[in-house]
Design a protein around this motif. Structure first.
Motif, PDB file in Angstrom:
ATOM      1  N   LEU A  84       0.802  -1.617  -0.049  1.00  0.00           N
ATOM      2  CA  LEU A  84       0.438  -0.107   0.118  1.00  0.00           C
ATOM      3  C   LEU A  84       0.684   1.291   0.179  1.00  0.00           C
ATOM      4  CD1 LEU A  84      -2.853  -0.806   2.972  1.00  0.00           C
ATOM      5  CD2 LEU A  84      -2.958  -1.140  -0.173  1.00  0.00           C
ATOM      6  N   TRP A  85       0.557   2.342  -0.118  1.00  0.00           N
ATOM      7  CA  TRP A  85       0.877   3.881  -0.236  1.00  0.00           C
ATOM      8  C   TRP A  85       0.620   3.879   0.778  1.00  0.00           C
ATOM      9  CZ3 TRP A  85       0.590   7.447  -4.976  1.00  0.00           C
ATOM     10  CH2 TRP A  85       1.407   7.107  -6.524  1.00  0.00           C
ATOM     11  N   TYR A  86       0.905   5.560   1.232  1.00  0.00           N
ATOM     12  CA  TYR A  86       1.873   6.052   2.975  1.00  0.00           C
ATOM     13  C   TYR A  86       1.607   7.021   2.570  1.00  0.00           C
ATOM     14  CZ  TYR A  86       6.531   5.661   3.051  1.00  0.00           C
ATOM     15  OH  TYR A  86       7.927   5.038   3.060  1.00  0.00           O
ATOM     16  N   VAL A  87       1.159   7.515   3.847  1.00  0.00           N
ATOM     17  CA  VAL A  87       0.822   8.925   4.440  1.00  0.00           C
ATOM     18  C   VAL A  87       1.785   9.410   5.384  1.00  0.00           C
ATOM     19  CG1 VAL A  87      -0.636  11.382   4.562  1.00  0.00           C
ATOM     20  CG2 VAL A  87      -1.081   9.267   2.423  1.00  0.00           C
ATOM     21  N   LYS A  88       2.660  10.795   5.495  1.00  0.00           N
ATOM     22  CA  LYS A  88       2.976  10.328   6.881  1.00  0.00           C
ATOM     23  C   LYS A  88       2.195  12.399   6.989  1.00  0.00           C
ATOM     24  CE  LYS A  88       7.512   8.183   7.349  1.00  0.00           C
ATOM     25  NZ  LYS A  88       9.322   7.793   7.300  1.00  0.00           N
ATOM     26  N   ASP A 100       4.322   2.647  -2.897  1.00  0.00           N
ATOM     27  CA  ASP A 100       3.820   1.257  -1.797  1.00  0.00           C
ATOM     28  C   ASP A 100       6.132   0.801  -1.912  1.00  0.00           C
ATOM     29  OD1 ASP A 100       4.207   0.677  -4.998  1.00  0.00           O
ATOM     30  OD2 ASP A 100       4.474  -1.063  -4.390  1.00  0.00           O
ATOM     31  N   LEU A 101       6.705   1.506  -3.323  1.00  0.00           N
ATOM     32  CA  LEU A 101       8.154   1.041  -3.001  1.00  0.00           C
ATOM     33  C   LEU A 101       9.332   1.805  -1.709  1.00  0.00           C
ATOM     34  CD1 LEU A 101       8.974   0.545  -6.451  1.00  0.00           C
ATOM     35  CD2 LEU A 101       8.582  -1.218  -4.504  1.00  0.00           C
ATOM     36  N   GLY A 102       7.819   3.743  -1.334  1.00  0.00           N
ATOM     37  CA  GLY A 102       8.659   4.525  -0.614  1.00  0.00           C
ATOM     38  C   GLY A 102       9.381   5.423  -1.079  1.00  0.00           C
ATOM     39  N   HIS A 103       8.993   5.688  -2.350  1.00  0.00           N
ATOM     40  CA  HIS A 103       8.904   6.207  -3.353  1.00  0.00           C
ATOM     41  C   HIS A 103       8.311   7.768  -2.618  1.00  0.00           C
ATOM     42  CE1 HIS A 103      10.803   3.731  -5.907  1.00  0.00           C
ATOM     43  NE2 HIS A 103      11.676   4.230  -5.342  1.00  0.00           N
ATOM     44  N   PHE A 104       8.720   9.312  -2.594  1.00  0.00           N
ATOM     45  CA  PHE A 104       7.993  10.691  -2.323  1.00  0.00           C
ATOM     46  C   PHE A 104       7.053  10.408  -3.675  1.00  0.00           C
ATOM     47  CE2 PHE A 104       6.981  14.993  -3.138  1.00  0.00           C
ATOM     48  CZ  PHE A 104       5.942  14.870  -1.878  1.00  0.00           C
ATOM     49  N   GLN A 105       5.629  11.181  -3.802  1.00  0.00           N
ATOM     50  CA  GLN A 105       5.646  11.371  -4.731  1.00  0.00           C
ATOM     51  C   GLN A 105       4.310  12.396  -4.368  1.00  0.00           C
ATOM     52  OE1 GLN A 105       4.234   8.430  -7.765  1.00  0.00           O
ATOM     53  NE2 GLN A 105       5.890   7.499  -6.116  1.00  0.00           N
ATOM     54  N   TYR A 106       3.646  13.058  -3.367  1.00  0.00           N
ATOM     55  CA  TYR A 106       3.397  15.189  -3.564  1.00  0.00           C
ATOM     56  C   TYR A 106       3.372  14.957  -2.456  1.00  0.00           C
ATOM     57  CZ  TYR A 106      -1.117  12.178  -4.020  1.00  0.00           C
ATOM     58  OH  TYR A 106      -1.853  11.087  -2.991  1.00  0.00           O
ATOM     59  N   TYR A 107       2.767  16.103  -1.692  1.00  0.00           N
ATOM     60  CA  TYR A 107       2.642  16.908  -0.484  1.00  0.00           C
ATOM     61  C   TYR A 107       1.114  17.176  -1.059  1.00  0.00           C
ATOM     62  CZ  TYR A 107       6.994  17.820   0.967  1.00  0.00           C
ATOM     63  OH  TYR A 107       8.133  17.669   1.152  1.00  0.00           O
ATOM     64  N   ALA A 108       0.198  17.080   0.202  1.00  0.00           N
ATOM     65  CA  ALA A 108      -1.022  17.035   0.957  1.00  0.00           C
ATOM     66  C   ALA A 108      -1.771  17.997   1.529  1.00  0.00           C
ATOM     67  CB  ALA A 108      -2.673  16.098   0.338  1.00  0.00           C
ATOM     68  N   ASP A 109      -2.290  18.520   1.825  1.00  0.00           N
ATOM     69  CA  ASP A 109      -3.192  19.032   2.853  1.00  0.00           C
ATOM     70  C   ASP A 109      -3.991  18.473   3.758  1.00  0.00           C
ATOM     71  OD1 ASP A 109      -3.398  21.697   5.049  1.00  0.00           O
ATOM     72  OD2 ASP A 109      -5.351  20.895   4.471  1.00  0.00           O
TER      73      ASP A 109
END
Length: 301
Positions: A84-88, A100-109
């Motif tokens: 799964l993708w994940y969010v911090k 799912d591979l830990g690659h940064f995708q984007y920022y979101a509020d």
């Protein structure tokens, strides 16, 4: 006494469809038409669909929040939640989203995620009981936008936390309610109401439909909630369940004024004469009362 009365009234609603000639409703749509949906909202509304989506994150079987293992993408490649993708989230509610591979995708509020309440809070329902402060938290991002807690020290670790409203939810299965076999059941039940109690056709159909909707919903969920019972009772008898409960309790103590009032109000709502409404009530209660060892003819008001 209250519990006994409540059980009697509940059983009256449960068995009412059979009393109207609707076959008891155990199969809901008739002929095996009921489709099982596995998820519901926090309010107990069954969701149409076979996958968890924001808001549709409670199990219809247990009534409890689902866990990340229920997500369609969980273990997609054989590595469990790592698929799964994940969010911090940081302390301001800004999220860094990773694949799912830990690659940064984007920022979101935080406000861009389903179930946003305000500030750094995401949740389900209208009270804080099912809300969560996502401040500095980490969450798995499911296939359909469901967030699951990835905070191992929290009590809700692995559970879904967010929703998107209940637009995709319904009280019962539309396909089952509108199947041809189900329409025949409602028609038969309505005809019996007209014949036995003097209902007008439109009111009879409305009552039969309400009972049948309850039956389909109960078949889907495998249980019936107090919300279901209140809604069905109001539609079938034209009065609030709580009013009927109080009236029956008073009747058991020798005061029939409450039941007379409820009967008159029910008659007005259903388009019946008071004596017809009383007959209808007794008819609906007959099997329930018999199951508790009572004869409905012994109750008069």
């Amino acid at each position: 006494m209250k519990n006994v009365v409540r059980a009697l009234l509940a059983t009256a609603v449960v068995t009412g469809f059979a009393a109207c000639g609707g076959g008891g409703g155990g199969g809901g749509g008739g002929g095996g038409q009921v489709i099982y949906y596995p998820y519901e909202t926090v309010y107990g509304d069954v969701c149409k669909g076979q996958e968890a989506t924001p808001g549709c994150t409670f199990s219809t079987t247990t009534g409890q929040r689902i866990k990340v293992t229920a997500d369609p993408d969980y273990n997609k490649y054989g590595t469990g939640s790592d698929d799964l993708w994940y969010v911090k989230f940081d302390s301001t509610g800004t999220a860094a989203v990773y694949d799912d591979l830990g690659h940064f995708q984007y920022y979101a509020d935080v406000s861009k995620f389903a179930g946003y309440v305000g500030g750094t809070t995401i949740g389900v329902g209208t009270t804080g009981f099912y809300w969560e402060n996502i401040n500095n938290g980490t969450y798995w991002l499911g296939k359909n936008g469901v967030l699951y807690s990835a905070n191992s020290l929290d009590s809700n670790y692995g559970q879904a936390i967010n929703e998107q409203g209940s637009n995709s939810a319904s009280d019962s299965n539309f396909a089952a309610l509108n199947s041809e076999s189900n329409k025949k059941i409602v028609k038969m039940a309505a005809a019996k109401l007209v014949k036995d109690y003097g209902f007008k056709q439109d009111k009879a159909t409305a009552v039969a439909s309400a009972l049948n909707s309850w039956a389909v919903a109960a078949a889907e969920r495998g249980t019936t909630s107090e919300k279901d019972m209140d809604k069905t009772f109001k539609a079938v008898f034209g009065v609030q369940f709580s009013d009927a409960l109080a009236a029956v309790k008073d009747l058991s103590l020798g005061d029939n004024s409450g039941m007379q009032d409820v009967t008159n109000r029910s008659a007005q709502a259903l388009g019946l004469k008071p004596y017809q409404a009383q007959k209808f009530m007794k008819g609906m209660y007959k099997k329930a009362l018999a199951g508790w060892g009572y004869d409905e003819s012994s109750f008069n008001w």
